[in-house]
Motif scaffolding. Sequence first.
Motif: not given
Length: 577
Positions: A68, A71, A292-295, A298, A300-303, A487, A489
């Motif tokens: 994570n 950013r 899925h991860g925004c990068h 990640c 956590i993969q909140c996306s 991130c 989170f």
Amino acid sequence: MADQIYRVNMSTLTFTVEEVPTAWMGLGGRGLTSTIVAAEVDPECHPLGPNNKLVFAPGLLSGTAAANSGRNSCGAKSPLTGGIKESNVGGTSAGIMAKLGVKALIIEGQPTEGKFYHLHVSKEKVEIVEAPELVGKDNYEVLDAMLEKYDKKVAVMSIGRPGEMRMLLSNISVKDPKGKLRSHGRGGMGAVMGSKGIKCITVDAESYKETTLADPEKFKEASKVFTQALKDNPISGEGLPAFGTNVLVNIINEAGGLPTRNFREGQFEFAENICGETMAENIKARGGDTTHGCHAGCVIQCSQTYNDKEGNYLTSGFEYEMIWAYGANLGIKDLDVIAKIDALMDDLGVDAIETGNTLAMAVDAGILAYGDGAKAYELIANDIAKGTFLGRILGGGVGNFAKLYGMVRVPVVKNQSIPAYDPRAIKGQGVTYATSTMGADHTAGYAVATNILNSGGHIDPLTKEGQVALARNLQIATAAVDSTGMCIFVAFPALDDPKCLPALIDMINARFGVSLTGDDVVNLGKNILKLERAFNQRAGLTSADDRLPEFMKYEALPPHNALWDFTNEEIDAFWDF
Ligand code: SF4
């Protein structure tokens, strides 16, 4: 090769690559962008003029295997708030910049009016090329053009038409690992990029090297502990991966703090239609992707990827703030309609919170009705995107719209619109909105964690006791975390798992061969907040700007009939550190 500062002058269309000054070496992300803006930007300058600077800086751990940590921070004087701004984003830009050795990219000056350029950053070089063919295009068309030209991994940061028109709700969009878009969302950073005459920035992904680590073994060990802490926490390990950030709709609605119909109520009767659970069901039934991860990196993969009823791609990165702004606050009860608007806004590059809240103001002004998704779409696609007279008025954001329409209920702090947690019912979050150097910003100190989610203990959201100290501690910690590239989170395990923060500090130590302690990190956070506040004061902001909207003091929020009841002295005590 050590990290370097890349500096581009858009007045002379030249660049330099410089050594990192000693004072900046231990900084990254927000700590670095805010330090550079505070040191080099005249606080009294016009934010859209030649003396403002736009600064990008990956976090201290970006480009490493730390979970994570991808950013990227973007800083400038904000044309929306008139104060300092840092807005961070996922996507691929932070990792690629860090691996290329770009400690920060500083863009200054201003080219001839009306010209737009493409910057291509590669090893020790920046190409500055006029790009008339990209003018008038939106983000996906620009992205496609860049993917035709470069390796598929190239990082892309761009603005759409609203950014070209310097609208205050415009953002900077960043390519994510799946070729979709993420945003430096808040504070009008797209307008600043537009004012510099830059349509897009690409960062070369072919010549970069893996990031070096001072102590690879120690890094690996700490990284394992940190990753496990993220996975073990019930919010970062279960709730966010299963339902995304939209898990919050039902939780905040239940708590009576979901701003509804332009901050008139705290509960939305159609919350069930738009909540994370409904979204997850739709995604599963339609063949999307719930995680899925925004990068890259990640865990956590909140996306997610959200498809329409026919199984065709509709949008991704479909977040709680967006769904709240168009759902509860604008009264749209159909998740698919909100998803279509989300996709449109990604392409144009406008901030979901500022745009959604401005449309809620437009309801009060009689321009559209609550729940009219078709009209909301049309206002964005036909007015904001094309810069019609009404589109320009909407494009100025909530505060400017309210002035032009003579409105008294104006949900902003420092002219930036309030996000998806009503401060009357979640008072700790209200203290963050009031005192943040960024204007109303939920990510600056996420008191929802302790007020509602019982992370780091519990403080009753409806009482004042303990909220100022909570917001202060969270904002100090967040300013430091925003400097690492992590991130927001990671805050949940950081608040609850005693192994999490020490592991994060161990990773920084192992990356750079330093011996930071917990106190050093706290002091870093304090210093960042103080230098940001000092910039704002020099720009003309005072404690009178650390206030919530007046109507929240006399207009009670159902169902708790809560008011904003802090005195000015109580709020000003935030800065006693
Ligand atoms: S948890 Fe969500 S916001 Fe954080 S890095 Fe992963 S996808 Fe991005």
